[in-house]
Structure formats: structure tokens, C-alpha cells
Design a protein around this motif. Structure first.
Motif, short mmCIF file in Angstrom:
data_model
loop_
_atom_site.label_atom_id
_atom_site.label_comp_id
_atom_site.label_asym_id
_atom_site.label_seq_id
_atom_site.Cartn_x
_atom_site.Cartn_y
_atom_site.Cartn_z
N LEU A 218 0.83 -1.20 0.00
CA LEU A 218 0.00 0.00 0.00
C LEU A 218 0.87 1.25 0.00
CD1 LEU A 218 -2.72 1.48 0.25
CD2 LEU A 218 -2.56 1.16 2.74
N PHE A 219 1.88 1.29 0.86
CA PHE A 219 2.77 2.44 0.91
C PHE A 219 3.46 2.67 -0.43
CE2 PHE A 219 3.59 1.94 5.77
CZ PHE A 219 2.41 2.63 6.03
N THR A 220 3.92 1.59 -1.03
CA THR A 220 4.64 1.70 -2.30
C THR A 220 3.73 2.21 -3.41
OG1 THR A 220 6.09 -0.13 -1.64
CG2 THR A 220 6.04 0.44 -3.97
N ASP A 221 2.52 1.65 -3.49
CA ASP A 221 1.59 2.07 -4.55
C ASP A 221 1.18 3.53 -4.38
OD1 ASP A 221 1.73 -0.44 -5.60
OD2 ASP A 221 -0.21 -1.12 -4.85
N SER A 223 2.89 5.89 -2.87
CA SER A 223 4.06 6.72 -3.16
C SER A 223 4.28 6.86 -4.66
CB SER A 223 5.31 6.12 -2.49
OG SER A 223 5.13 5.99 -1.11
N LEU A 224 4.18 5.73 -5.36
CA LEU A 224 4.35 5.78 -6.82
C LEU A 224 3.27 6.62 -7.47
CD1 LEU A 224 5.28 2.06 -7.55
CD2 LEU A 224 6.69 4.05 -8.10
N GLY A 225 2.04 6.44 -7.01
CA GLY A 225 0.93 7.20 -7.60
C GLY A 225 1.06 8.69 -7.38
N LEU A 226 1.54 9.09 -6.22
CA LEU A 226 1.63 10.52 -5.91
C LEU A 226 2.83 11.19 -6.57
CD1 LEU A 226 0.71 10.55 -2.11
CD2 LEU A 226 -0.70 11.34 -4.02
N PHE A 227 3.99 10.49 -6.59
CA PHE A 227 5.22 11.18 -6.99
C PHE A 227 5.97 10.54 -8.15
CE2 PHE A 227 4.67 11.83 -2.37
CZ PHE A 227 4.48 13.20 -2.37
N GLY A 228 5.48 9.42 -8.65
CA GLY A 228 6.22 8.73 -9.70
C GLY A 228 6.44 9.57 -10.95
N ARG A 229 5.47 10.43 -11.30
CA ARG A 229 5.57 11.19 -12.55
C ARG A 229 6.28 12.53 -12.39
NH1 ARG A 229 0.14 12.28 -15.08
NH2 ARG A 229 1.43 12.75 -16.90
N THR A 230 6.59 12.93 -11.16
CA THR A 230 7.23 14.22 -10.94
C THR A 230 8.71 14.15 -11.30
OG1 THR A 230 7.73 13.71 -8.63
CG2 THR A 230 5.62 14.77 -9.10
N ARG A 231 9.37 15.33 -11.31
CA ARG A 231 10.79 15.39 -11.64
C ARG A 231 11.60 14.57 -10.64
NH1 ARG A 231 13.72 21.19 -11.94
NH2 ARG A 231 14.02 20.92 -9.70
N ALA A 352 -2.77 5.99 -6.97
CA ALA A 352 -2.76 6.10 -5.51
C ALA A 352 -4.18 5.97 -4.96
CB ALA A 352 -2.15 7.44 -5.10
N TRP A 353 -5.13 6.56 -5.66
CA TRP A 353 -6.52 6.51 -5.19
C TRP A 353 -7.06 5.07 -5.21
CZ3 TRP A 353 -9.89 8.80 -2.38
CH2 TRP A 353 -11.25 8.52 -2.50
N ARG A 354 -6.78 4.35 -6.28
CA ARG A 354 -7.26 2.97 -6.36
C ARG A 354 -6.61 2.10 -5.29
NH1 ARG A 354 -7.13 1.98 -12.95
NH2 ARG A 354 -8.87 3.38 -13.46
N ALA A 355 -5.32 2.36 -5.02
CA ALA A 355 -4.64 1.60 -3.97
C ALA A 355 -5.29 1.84 -2.61
CB ALA A 355 -3.16 1.99 -3.92
N LEU A 356 -5.64 3.10 -2.34
CA LEU A 356 -6.29 3.43 -1.07
C LEU A 356 -7.69 2.83 -0.99
CD1 LEU A 356 -5.22 7.15 -0.51
CD2 LEU A 356 -4.68 5.20 0.96
N VAL A 357 -8.43 2.90 -2.09
CA VAL A 357 -9.79 2.34 -2.11
C VAL A 357 -9.74 0.83 -1.88
CG1 VAL A 357 -11.77 1.87 -3.59
CG2 VAL A 357 -10.78 4.17 -3.53
N ALA A 358 -8.74 0.17 -2.48
CA ALA A 358 -8.66 -1.29 -2.39
C ALA A 358 -8.21 -1.75 -1.00
CB ALA A 358 -7.70 -1.82 -3.45
#
Length: 703
Positions: A218-221, A223-231, A352-358
């Protein structure tokens, strides 16, 4: 730990010269492994009994706890290192002798109290054997550094009367030292081992069950969802994931070898240098010990030492912990900008949202734990209830997996909630809670998936006993230092030096304390480093006007920083095999990334409002919350400036003059002299505006 790195065929193996960072998977070969497993399970069940009912006297609990530590330490080391069955049998016999030493506290509990101060020959023999086994067990488990340091204290205890004044003491007989060390509450069975026998083991178990429930994923998903696409997204994922992992783990090296198995290869893949990637993970993972709500073991020891609720320690640590991780986040952002590193593709990252919902329900035990801690419940009670809730969620999830109908799943969870509400209508009591968990165990035992889950939970209990060994043995052996200091009073000598130095300059006294923590922490865990430094320097800093929590937290921070500081940077050693890089290079990079960790303690000493403490100098002018806001803003600007200096980049690469100006501005914000804040903010504004202008010029030139 092993993890496949993309583009390679070989798994990464994390190995160490000793077992300080954990044992290999399993419990050893054949029947010896089964024996260790069963003893680990018995150890965990004993600790659960203590947490749930706690009818035994405290001294008995401490003694049996140390007995289990010695038994399992020698047994497991024999299982993994001995070449023959005879060697393993001898290791178990030595461990069994240690267990009997601990059991001696239970069997002769009343007699030991009756003859306190007048030990028998048997008492002295058992006490001496206990000391030998604790020293040897710690050496085998963690290497020679900590036993040598404690051994030096023991030599001073025996022979310090022959030293010149003021270093000498009045002298103590053998029976006085052994009795104080092995049978009192200021030696091996002092506050650290009490905390290990109650809070620490329980929270290790809590974290272990949450991990098994899927919290790491959950933490990994998220984190990736929130910041994976940023610089520079992969490095930001590492910082954020390690920070969240710290809320349930509280162990820096454990974070490195769990989260780091994923984040370090990911950072390397997206362009970060190997040493920098490993340094980021080491820095972020060590911060787990200061990240509420489940901080490192030191936080529990600190609460007991200061006699304050654990929630007070958590409250004091919140803002500095956020600043620490914000600093690491800022460092990787600047590094990415400096080298033009980009984020991940949308297709490569989860939502990130789907990870939290799941898996939102996994947050419930953590939320319940935080609520109970801040409502004034003891850590033992809060941890027990949090653990019970986690087990209920794990078992409930395994039971409902067998339901083909979604409506049945809803009915089950609603029914479980109603049962819990019914048994807790007069307040949460341990027996009704255990009854609910027991009922779930029975239901799980008759379902296919439930039986597998019960086996996994049983394995978690035994694994938690393994995980507790390093912390427990460190807590036991530092009793040597505590006992020596309480009986000889040597701490007052060092304290007088600190006070004398602080009378001239508090800053110099803080520098001395910082260096002491880092030097003492070379090659030894954070727990003994904190205990030694806090005992020596914290009371002196308190006499100089530093709030007591701030003085202890100051020692705590630099005990953590010692694990990032070469030449013996334990967190870097843990990250090195994963990154396939030299540990010294990783250590120096980690020091640079963790620069804020070296300065935040100075900020909260001069501005206690940063730790939500009273008596801040600015509170009289701005009020309490105004002082908190100012201290936080100053700290943010300061760590922002230190990040610019460490990376050498803001909007463009900095020249040497710009680095010097930024460094001067940061030092002004740390200082406590007339117009220091004004000078610091002015220079900071100047460097930011100048860099903005330089970026505009470069953009025009590029066009």
C-alpha cells in the motif's frame, strides 16, 4: 532479503559480517530450525501474555525476557554458523544456561528481595555468568564495538579508584558490582530492558503483522501514484515510502533492506548515481526512527526515562520529523533538476486513489493506535489493541475471500463491527477483545484460506522474536554503562565539563554533545548511543536551559546520524549490496543528503517551539502558535538553503560565491545573535532572486 533488478539475472543478496541487521531467512537446518522456531514462538507468546495481562512482577518479566534473548541468540547463531550438530548443541546449551540465569529471577524472586545487598555465593555465580553471556552474545550478534565500549566501563567500575582525581571513584567490591549489575533495576534489568520486554517487542509484532497484511505494498503504490511522474520521481517515491514505512517499523536498517530492495534499483534505472540512490534510501530509512506514531525503540526508552507519556515524545517529534523528510525530498528534487532527471511514465505507475480504495482498511489499526496514544492510553494498551485490530483484519480478510457473494462479505464485516461494538460498550477490555480474535481464529481454522493465514500469523510471531534479538541484547548490555554511572557518579564529571563550556557558549556545548553522539555511535546501534549520550550530556544541557525533551531528542538525532556517518555507517552498509556500490561512497552521499538532520537539532534547541515546547524566546512576542509558525518557517528556509549548498543547484548550477552566500544565510538562521534572523532572511531572498534571474538569462541564451 532478495530482489530481482530489472536487466539482471542475479538476485541481490544483503549480507553482513554479523547478525546485527537480521538473520537469514528461516530458523536453521532440520530439527535445530524447528527447535528455534518453537522457542521463538514461545518467546512471542510470553510477550503477548505480558502485554495482555501482566500479572508477573516487573523484575520477573525482565529476567525471563533476557533469558529468552540469550537462549534464542546463542541458538540461532549456532544454527547458522556451526558446521556440525555438536557445535549447534553446544550453542543451545550455552543459550540454555542464559535462559536459566533469567529464570533465576523468577524462581528466587522473593529470596532475592529479602537478601538484597547480601548476595549468596550462588547469586554471585549466576550474576557473573549472566554478565559473561550477555557480553559474549552481544559480540556474536553485533560485533565487538559495543561489548568493548561496555567492557571499558566495566574496567573503570572495578579499577577506577586507582585513577587520578577527578576521574577516580571510591572503589567497589566484586559483590557490590555484580549485585548492582545483575540483580538490581539499574544494570542489565534497567529501564532499557524493561522497555524491550514490554513496548518494543509488542510494536515489532504490530509492524510485522501490518507488513504481512500488505501495508508495504500500500505504501509503495501510494508513493508511486503521488510522486512517480514528478521530476526525479523514483527518488521521491523512496523518501515518501520510507517515511510511511517508518510509521510502522521504527527500524532504519529494516527499512533499507525492505523498501530499498525496490526503490534503489528504481532510482538507478532512472538515472541517479548508485551512491546517491543508496544514500537517499539510507537517509530516508534512518528517519523512520523519528517518524511518529511508531518511532524507534529509543522513543519508548526516552518516555520511560523522562517519566512522560509516549504521546508527549510523539508530539515533540512531529515537526522535526516532517522537516527531516522534507529536506530529503528537497535534496532529491534539486539533484534531479541538476542532472535533468525525469519522472516515470503514466503506464508504469499505479493509481494512488485505487490503492487506497482497495486497501483503506489497513490504515485502521494505525489510526486507532494514534488515537489511543493521544487520548492518554499507555503504549502497552494502545499497541495491544492495535495488534488485535490488525489480526482481526487479517483473519477477517482471509475468511471473506471464501465468500463468492459480495453481499455476504458486507454482512460479515458489518456483523463483526457490531460484535466489537457490543463487547466494547463499557470500554475496550482485553478479555472481550481476545474473545473476538479467538472466535475469528476458530472460523479461520475451518476455511481453506483461513488455515493458510493462521499459519502465516504463527510465522509472524516467530519472526518477530528473531527481529527483537538485536534491540533486546543492546538494551541488556548497555545496562553496564547505566549501572556504572549510577553507582560511581562519573556522569557528573562530564556534565560539569558541558556546563562549564555552556557557560561560555551553548553552541560549543551542543557541538561537543553532537560529536560525542556521532563518535559513540560509530559501529553501534542508536539505542546504546542515545542512552550513553543522554546519561552524560542531556542533564547538563537541561541545566543550561535546554528543555529536557529537547536535550534528549538532541542526543537521539545524532545517534541516528551516526549510522549515516562514515567510516562505519551501518545504514550505508545495509544499502551497499543492493546498490552494488562502495559503502563509504554511500555514507558520504547520505551525509550530504541528510544535512538537515545535522542542523535540525540545533534549531529546536534554540527554538523549542519547533518541538511544540513552551519557553520559546519568541512566545512572549508572538504567542505560542506564532512562535511555532516562526520556528517552522525558519527551519524550512534553513534546510532549503542547506539543500542548495549541498547539491549546488537551485534554478541553475551555483557558483562558489553563491554557495558561500547561501551557506552564510543558513548559518545566520541557525544562530542566536543580534539581527541574525534579519541577515539570514535577507541573504536567502537575495540568493533566490539572483538564481531566478540567472535562470531567465539562461533561458534567453538557449532561445
Amino acid at each position: 532479503m532478495q530482489q530481482q533488478i530489472e536487466g539482471t539475472q542475479e538476485p541481490v543478496k544483503v549480507e553482513f559480517d554479523n547478525f546485527e541487521h537480521g538473520f537469514p531467512e528461516g530458523f536453521g537446518p532440520g530439527g535445530w530450525g524447528h527447535l528455534a522456531y518453537l522457542i521463538g514462538l514461545a518467546f512471542a507468546l510470553f510477550q503477548l501474555y505480558v502485554a495482555a495481562f501482566n500479572y508477573l512482577p516487573s523484575q520477573v518479566v525482565r529476567g525471563v525476557h533476557v533469558g529468552f534473548l540469550l537462549l534464542l541468540t546463542f541458538g540461532l547463531i549456532g544454527n547458522f554458523t556451526a558446521k556440525t550438530d555438536f557445535g549447534r548443541a553446544m550453542s543451545w546449551l550455552v543459550g540454555g544456561a542464559g535462559f536459566l540465569c533469567g529464570l533465576y529471577q523468577w524462581i528466587f524472586y522473593a529470596d532475592l528481595i529479602a537478601r538484597d545487598g547480601d548476595p549468596t555465593t550462588t547469586d554471585l555465580a549466576v550474576g557473573t555468568l549472566l554478565a559473561i553471556l550477555i557480553f559474549e552474545g552481544t559480540r556474536r550478534l553485533m560485533g565487538a564495538a559495543l561489548p568493548l565500549m561496555c567492557g571499558a566501563c566495566l574496567l573503570y567500575w572495578f579499577f577506577g579508584q586507582y585513577l587520578p582525581s577527578p576521574f577516580n571513584h571510591r572503589g567497589y567490591d566484586f559483590d557490590q558490582i555484580v549485585t548492582h549489575l545483575s540483580f538490581g533495576t539499574e544494570g542489565f534489568y534497567g529501564v532499557p530492558i524493561y522497555v524491550s520486554a514490554t513496548y518494543i517487542f509488542l510494536f515489532i509484532l504490530f509492524g510485522s503483522f501490518l507488513e504481512r497484511a500488505g501495508m508495504i505494498q500500500l505504501f509503495t503504490d501510494v508513493s508511486l501514484g503521488l510522486f512517480g511522474r514528478t521530476r526525479g520521481g523514483p527518488a521521491k517515491v523512496a523518501v515518501f515510502a520510507s517515511g510511511m514505512m517508518g510509521t510502522i517499523s521504527g527500524s532504519g536498517v529494516a527499512n533499507v533492506v525492505t523498501v530499498g530492495q525496490f526503490t534503489i534499483p528504481l532510482m538507478i534505472k532512472f538515472g541517479y548515481r548508485r551512491a546517491f540512490a543508496a544514500g537517499v534510501e539510507a537517509t530516508a530509512s534512518m528517519g523512520g526512527q523519528i517518524m511518529p506514531p511508531v518511532m524507534g525503540a529509543v522513543a519508548f526508552i526516552m518516555a520511560e526515562t523522562l517519566g512522560v507519556p509516549y504521546s508527549e515524545i510523539v508530539k515533540a517529534a512531529v515537526i522535526p520529523a516532517i522537516l527531516y523528510f522534507a529536506s530529503a525530498f528537497w535534496m532529491v528534487h534539486l539533484e534531479a533538476g541538476k542532472h535533468g532527471l525525469v519522472g516515470m511514465k503514466r503506464s508504469e505507475i499505479p493509481s494512488a486513489w485505487r490503492a487506497l480504495v482497495a486497501r483503506w482498511y489497513l490504515v485502521l489499526p494505525l489510526a486507532a493506535l494514534v488515537y489511543m496514544l493521544f487520548e492518554g492510553f499507555t503504549p502497552l494498551y494502545a499497541g495491544s489493541m492495535g495488534l488485535a485490530l490488525t489480526v482481526a483484519l487479517i483473519l477477517g480478510a482471509s475468511i471473506t475471500l471464501g465468500f463468492s457473494n459480495t453481499i455476504l462479505r458486507y454482512i460479515f464485516w458489518i456483523g463483526l463491527a457490531l460484535v466489537v461494538a457490543a463487547v466494547s460498550r463499557h470500554g475496550l477490555e482485553i478479555v472481550p477483545v481476545i474473545s473476538v480474535v479467538g472466535g475469528l481464529i476458530v472460523i479461520a481454522a475451518i476455511t481453506r484460506g483461513g488455515r493458510a493465514t493462521l499459519a502465516a500469523c504463527r510465522d509472524s510471531l516467530a519472526d518477530s522474536a528473531k527481529s527483537a534479538l538485536t534491540v533486546g541484547m543492546a538494551c541488556a548490555i548497555v545496562g553496564t554503562i547505566i549501572g556504572m554511572m549510577t553507582q560511581t557518579g562519573v556522569g557528573t564529571i562530564f556534565g560539569s565539563w558541558i556546563i562549564g563550556l555552556g557557560a561560555k557558549s551553548l553552541f560549543l556545548a551542543l557541538i561537543m554533545t553532537m560529536l560525542l553522539s556521532i563518535l559513540l555511535g560509530t559501529g553501534i546501534p542508536t539505542i546504546p548511543t542515545y542512552i550513553i549520550t543522554a546519561a552524560l550530556a542531556a542533564p547538563a544541557l537541561a541545566k543550561l536551559g535546554v528543555p529536557l525533551i529537547a536535550s534528549h531528542m538532541f542526543a537521539f538525532y545524532y545517534g541516528i546520524m551516526a549510522d549515516l556517518s562514515p567510516p562505519v555507517a551501518l545504514a550505508a552498509l545495509a544499502a551497499a549490496p543492493i546498490a552494488r556500490e562502495n559503502p563509504d561512497k554511500i555514507g558520504w552521499e547520505a551525509m550530504r543528503i541528510a544535512l538537515a538532520g545535522y542542523v535540525i537539532p540545533f534549531i529546536f534547541v534554540y527554538s523549542p517551539a519547533l518541538m511544540l515546547q513552551a519557553n520559546d524566546p519568541m512566545a512572549a512576542q508572538l504567542g505560542f502558535y506564532g512562535a511555532v509558525a516562526l520556528a517552522t518557517f525558519k527551519a524550512l528556509v534553513a534546510i532549503g538553503l542547506f539543500g542548495i549548498v549541498a547539491i549546488g543547484f537551485l534554478f541553475t548550477r551555483l557558483t562558489l560565491i553563491e554557495i558561500v552566500v547561501a551557506f552564510a544565510a543558513a548559518l545566520c538562521l541557525l544562530g542566536d545573535f543580534p539581527f541574525s534572523d534579519t541577515a539570514g532572511f535577507t541573504l536567502a531572498a537575495a540568493i533566490v532572486l539572483w538564481q531566478w534571474r540567472q535562470r531567465a538569462r539562461h533561458a534567453v541564451a538557449a532561445a
